[in-house]
Write a protein that holds these residues in place. Structure first.
Motif, PDB file in Angstrom:
ATOM      1  N   VAL A 190       0.838  -1.205   0.000  1.00  0.00           N
ATOM      2  CA  VAL A 190       0.000   0.000   0.000  1.00  0.00           C
ATOM      3  C   VAL A 190       0.868   1.248   0.000  1.00  0.00           C
ATOM      4  O   VAL A 190       0.607   2.215  -0.741  1.00  0.00           O
ATOM      5  CB  VAL A 190      -0.951  -0.008   1.212  1.00  0.00           C
ATOM      6  N   LEU A 191       1.921   1.253   0.818  1.00  0.00           N
ATOM      7  CA  LEU A 191       2.821   2.405   0.864  1.00  0.00           C
ATOM      8  C   LEU A 191       3.494   2.618  -0.492  1.00  0.00           C
ATOM      9  O   LEU A 191       3.622   3.751  -0.964  1.00  0.00           O
ATOM     10  CB  LEU A 191       3.874   2.190   1.948  1.00  0.00           C
ATOM     11  N   TYR A 192       3.899   1.533  -1.119  1.00  0.00           N
ATOM     12  CA  TYR A 192       4.526   1.621  -2.440  1.00  0.00           C
ATOM     13  C   TYR A 192       3.539   2.181  -3.461  1.00  0.00           C
ATOM     14  O   TYR A 192       3.892   3.049  -4.266  1.00  0.00           O
ATOM     15  CB  TYR A 192       4.982   0.221  -2.852  1.00  0.00           C
ATOM     16  N   GLY A 193       2.318   1.689  -3.431  1.00  0.00           N
ATOM     17  CA  GLY A 193       1.320   2.166  -4.386  1.00  0.00           C
ATOM     18  C   GLY A 193       0.962   3.627  -4.187  1.00  0.00           C
ATOM     19  O   GLY A 193       0.791   4.373  -5.156  1.00  0.00           O
ATOM     20  N   LEU A 194       0.858   4.055  -2.920  1.00  0.00           N
ATOM     21  CA  LEU A 194       0.456   5.433  -2.644  1.00  0.00           C
ATOM     22  C   LEU A 194       1.583   6.429  -2.888  1.00  0.00           C
ATOM     23  O   LEU A 194       1.353   7.516  -3.425  1.00  0.00           O
ATOM     24  CB  LEU A 194      -0.033   5.552  -1.198  1.00  0.00           C
ATOM     25  N   LEU A 195       2.818   6.065  -2.496  1.00  0.00           N
ATOM     26  CA  LEU A 195       3.933   6.995  -2.630  1.00  0.00           C
ATOM     27  C   LEU A 195       4.666   6.851  -3.958  1.00  0.00           C
ATOM     28  O   LEU A 195       4.821   7.825  -4.702  1.00  0.00           O
ATOM     29  CB  LEU A 195       4.920   6.785  -1.471  1.00  0.00           C
ATOM     30  N   ALA A 196       5.119   5.630  -4.256  1.00  0.00           N
ATOM     31  CA  ALA A 196       5.977   5.416  -5.427  1.00  0.00           C
ATOM     32  C   ALA A 196       5.214   5.473  -6.739  1.00  0.00           C
ATOM     33  O   ALA A 196       5.801   5.783  -7.781  1.00  0.00           O
ATOM     34  CB  ALA A 196       6.694   4.070  -5.303  1.00  0.00           C
ATOM     35  N   VAL A 197       3.919   5.157  -6.706  1.00  0.00           N
ATOM     36  CA  VAL A 197       3.138   5.149  -7.952  1.00  0.00           C
ATOM     37  C   VAL A 197       2.221   6.377  -8.000  1.00  0.00           C
ATOM     38  O   VAL A 197       2.468   7.325  -8.741  1.00  0.00           O
ATOM     39  CB  VAL A 197       2.324   3.848  -8.091  1.00  0.00           C
ATOM     40  N   ALA A 198       1.158   6.356  -7.207  1.00  0.00           N
ATOM     41  CA  ALA A 198       0.171   7.436  -7.280  1.00  0.00           C
ATOM     42  C   ALA A 198       0.759   8.776  -6.831  1.00  0.00           C
ATOM     43  O   ALA A 198       0.573   9.802  -7.488  1.00  0.00           O
ATOM     44  CB  ALA A 198      -1.046   7.080  -6.423  1.00  0.00           C
ATOM     45  N   GLY A 199       1.487   8.782  -5.721  1.00  0.00           N
ATOM     46  CA  GLY A 199       2.021  10.033  -5.199  1.00  0.00           C
ATOM     47  C   GLY A 199       3.010  10.687  -6.146  1.00  0.00           C
ATOM     48  O   GLY A 199       2.918  11.882  -6.433  1.00  0.00           O
ATOM     49  N   ALA A 200       3.970   9.894  -6.631  1.00  0.00           N
ATOM     50  CA  ALA A 200       4.978  10.454  -7.534  1.00  0.00           C
ATOM     51  C   ALA A 200       4.340  10.978  -8.817  1.00  0.00           C
ATOM     52  O   ALA A 200       4.673  12.062  -9.296  1.00  0.00           O
ATOM     53  CB  ALA A 200       6.029   9.391  -7.852  1.00  0.00           C
ATOM     54  N   GLN A 201       3.402  10.202  -9.379  1.00  0.00           N
ATOM     55  CA  GLN A 201       2.765  10.612 -10.629  1.00  0.00           C
ATOM     56  C   GLN A 201       1.896  11.855 -10.431  1.00  0.00           C
ATOM     57  O   GLN A 201       1.963  12.823 -11.206  1.00  0.00           O
ATOM     58  CB  GLN A 201       1.909   9.461 -11.171  1.00  0.00           C
ATOM     59  N   PHE A 202       1.059  11.844  -9.406  1.00  0.00           N
ATOM     60  CA  PHE A 202       0.142  12.956  -9.163  1.00  0.00           C
ATOM     61  C   PHE A 202       0.912  14.244  -8.870  1.00  0.00           C
ATOM     62  O   PHE A 202       0.602  15.314  -9.402  1.00  0.00           O
ATOM     63  CB  PHE A 202      -0.792  12.618  -8.006  1.00  0.00           C
ATOM     64  N   CYS A 203       1.943  14.148  -8.024  1.00  0.00           N
ATOM     65  CA  CYS A 203       2.705  15.342  -7.666  1.00  0.00           C
ATOM     66  C   CYS A 203       3.480  15.886  -8.864  1.00  0.00           C
ATOM     67  O   CYS A 203       3.551  17.105  -9.064  1.00  0.00           O
ATOM     68  CB  CYS A 203       3.670  15.021  -6.521  1.00  0.00           C
ATOM     69  N   TYR A 204       4.038  14.992  -9.684  1.00  0.00           N
ATOM     70  CA  TYR A 204       4.811  15.476 -10.825  1.00  0.00           C
ATOM     71  C   TYR A 204       3.915  16.201 -11.825  1.00  0.00           C
ATOM     72  O   TYR A 204       4.248  17.303 -12.287  1.00  0.00           O
ATOM     73  CB  TYR A 204       5.531  14.314 -11.518  1.00  0.00           C
ATOM     74  N   PHE A 205       2.781  15.616 -12.169  1.00  0.00           N
ATOM     75  CA  PHE A 205       1.907  16.261 -13.134  1.00  0.00           C
ATOM     76  C   PHE A 205       1.291  17.539 -12.564  1.00  0.00           C
ATOM     77  O   PHE A 205       1.001  18.479 -13.309  1.00  0.00           O
ATOM     78  CB  PHE A 205       0.819  15.296 -13.608  1.00  0.00           C
ATOM     79  N   SER A 206       1.090  17.578 -11.253  1.00  0.00           N
ATOM     80  CA  SER A 206       0.630  18.820 -10.639  1.00  0.00           C
ATOM     81  C   SER A 206       1.713  19.888 -10.702  1.00  0.00           C
ATOM     82  O   SER A 206       1.421  21.078 -10.863  1.00  0.00           O
ATOM     83  CB  SER A 206       0.235  18.572  -9.178  1.00  0.00           C
ATOM     84  N   ALA A 207       2.979  19.465 -10.599  1.00  0.00           N
ATOM     85  CA  ALA A 207       4.081  20.419 -10.673  1.00  0.00           C
ATOM     86  C   ALA A 207       4.193  21.027 -12.064  1.00  0.00           C
ATOM     87  O   ALA A 207       4.332  22.247 -12.212  1.00  0.00           O
ATOM     88  CB  ALA A 207       5.393  19.733 -10.287  1.00  0.00           C
ATOM     89  N   VAL A 208       4.149  20.179 -13.096  1.00  0.00           N
ATOM     90  CA  VAL A 208       4.336  20.696 -14.458  1.00  0.00           C
ATOM     91  C   VAL A 208       3.135  21.524 -14.914  1.00  0.00           C
ATOM     92  O   VAL A 208       3.209  22.206 -15.933  1.00  0.00           O
ATOM     93  CB  VAL A 208       4.599  19.558 -15.462  1.00  0.00           C
ATOM     94  N   ALA A 209       2.036  21.461 -14.165  1.00  0.00           N
ATOM     95  CA  ALA A 209       0.896  22.301 -14.496  1.00  0.00           C
ATOM     96  C   ALA A 209       1.140  23.754 -14.096  1.00  0.00           C
ATOM     97  O   ALA A 209       0.465  24.660 -14.593  1.00  0.00           O
ATOM     98  CB  ALA A 209      -0.372  21.783 -13.821  1.00  0.00           C
ATOM     99  N   THR A 210       2.115  23.990 -13.199  1.00  0.00           N
ATOM    100  CA  THR A 210       2.361  25.346 -12.708  1.00  0.00           C
ATOM    101  C   THR A 210       3.794  25.806 -12.895  1.00  0.00           C
ATOM    102  O   THR A 210       4.131  26.928 -12.537  1.00  0.00           O
ATOM    103  CB  THR A 210       2.008  25.437 -11.207  1.00  0.00           C
ATOM    104  N   MET A 211       4.668  24.945 -13.427  1.00  0.00           N
ATOM    105  CA  MET A 211       6.065  25.339 -13.643  1.00  0.00           C
ATOM    106  C   MET A 211       6.617  24.596 -14.848  1.00  0.00           C
ATOM    107  O   MET A 211       5.983  23.666 -15.368  1.00  0.00           O
ATOM    108  CB  MET A 211       6.909  25.041 -12.400  1.00  0.00           C
ATOM    109  N   ASP A 212       7.803  24.989 -15.300  1.00  0.00           N
ATOM    110  CA  ASP A 212       8.422  24.357 -16.448  1.00  0.00           C
ATOM    111  C   ASP A 212       8.804  22.916 -16.138  1.00  0.00           C
ATOM    112  O   ASP A 212       9.083  22.547 -14.985  1.00  0.00           O
ATOM    113  CB  ASP A 212       9.671  25.129 -16.874  1.00  0.00           C
ATOM    114  N   VAL A 213       8.846  22.098 -17.194  1.00  0.00           N
ATOM    115  CA  VAL A 213       9.148  20.676 -17.024  1.00  0.00           C
ATOM    116  C   VAL A 213      10.585  20.485 -16.521  1.00  0.00           C
ATOM    117  O   VAL A 213      10.839  19.645 -15.653  1.00  0.00           O
ATOM    118  CB  VAL A 213       8.940  19.927 -18.352  1.00  0.00           C
TER     119      VAL A 213
END
Length: 344
Positions: free
Chosen positions: A84-107
């Protein structure tokens, strides 16, 4: 995360196999950006791309994950928190945070912040195990960091919104968790089981975010343009799910188990170089001389770290009861009593 035991020196055969898995994983992850860019240009939102990508990968890996667990379902029950920790942090968390970042700053800056994860891995391992990194490891990290700055072309000017920096830092935490949990050999879970279970948890979490409106999701059915030619909308989804997620996560866990979290995290920096190559092939975005020089520095840094870690003396194994008391049928109390009697 019960333990991080993958940072001791491995045999040459294991290290070579782990390096192959790491390169395959990095190249697979690196393909995702160019494929996703074509979909984004036709109206897909980043949330839709990552949701389909992770969900498809979870479906594809499910049979292989179940097969790898045959007769060992107890390991999954025992380590469900890790999955569960792997799925929430390494998969969903990393993906969600990265795409949220590129929505407001340069890649470029977003990638640079996320890829400070190897430094975080070294720091975490140092604090947790007392295993101080070799000077060559630190030198390799500095080389790789300088190379990343050049590869991502940050000198041309970049938007560094505070919210974007915060999201990118969250992506870095997710990437750090990915390397540390992947290298954890204490769970008893096969690599396919950890990767498949984590992708299933991640897909579920991303789906929940989409239903809650926190992950904007919009699809499109227009043809997707690439440099070699346009393709149907579903064509890039297949490699996105099969290669850039299923294969990438499975080989990434296998690499972590064989190399340890530190070496695996530095080899993962090759993803940035792979992304540049695939962008040139699929999007006709040719790297400049500065980016090529940066790529050479990244490769040099990775080689230095791999060599330094390979020369690090392995941690001696903890003494076993059988080593202290070589007679398995005799208890410690019996041995102590006999020694006392002999002294008398």
């Amino acid at each position: 995360m019960t333990s991080v035991t993958g940072d001791t020196r491995r045999s040459p055969t294991t290290g070579t196999g782990g390096a192959v898995f790491a390169v395959v994983s990095a190249a697979s992850f690196g393909l995702s950006g160019a494929l996703a860019r074509g979909l984004l240009d036709t109206g897909w939102t980043p949330g839709a791309v990552v949701l389909v990508r992770i969900a498809l990968a979870a479906l594809v890996l499910a049979p292989a994950a179940a097969w790898s667990l045959r007769g060992r379902w107890g390991a999954l029950r025992h380590s469900w928190r890790t999955v569960v920790l792997y799925g929430l942090l390494a998969v969903a968390g990393a993906q969600f945070c990265y795409f949220s970042a590129v929505a407001t700053m340069d890649v470029g800056p977003a990638l640079l912040i996320e890829y400070t994860a190897p430094v975080a891995v070294v720091a975490w391992t140092w604090l947790r195990t007392g295993s101080r990194p070799a000077p060559a490891t630190l030198a390799g990290a500095a080389l790789a960091a300088g190379g990343l700055v050049l590869v991502l072309d940050l000198f041309s000017g970049a938007d560094l919104a505070l919210s974007g920096v915060a999201w990118a830092s969250g992506a870095m935490v997710g990437a750090t968790a990915y390397f540390l949990i992947s290298a954890d050999t204490g769970t008893g879970l096969p690599p396919l089981a950890l990767a498949g279970g984590g992708l299933a948890v991640g897909a579920t979490a991303l789906g929940a975010l989409a239903l809650a409106g926190l992950l904007p999701v919009r699809f499109a059915t227009a043809s997707v343009p690439y440099a070699p030619g346009s393709v149907a909308w579903w064509v890039p989804l297949l490699p996105l799910g099969l290669v850039t997620a299923a294969l990438a996560y499975a080989t990434g866990v296998a690499a972590g188990r064989r190399l340890g979290s530190r070496v695996a995290s530095f080899l993962a920096l090759l993803e940035v170089l792979a992304a540049v190559v695939f962008a040139a092939l699929l999007l006709d975005q040719r790297p400049g001389a500065v980016q090529l020089a940066g790529g050479a520095l990244v490769l040099a840094g990775v080689v230095v770290v791999k060599t330094a870690e390979g020369r690090t003396p392995s941690t001696p194994p903890a003494p076993r009861i059988d080593d202290e008391f070589p007679h398995p049928r005799r208890s410690q109390r019996d041995v102590v009593a006999q020694e006392t009697e002999e002294q008398r």
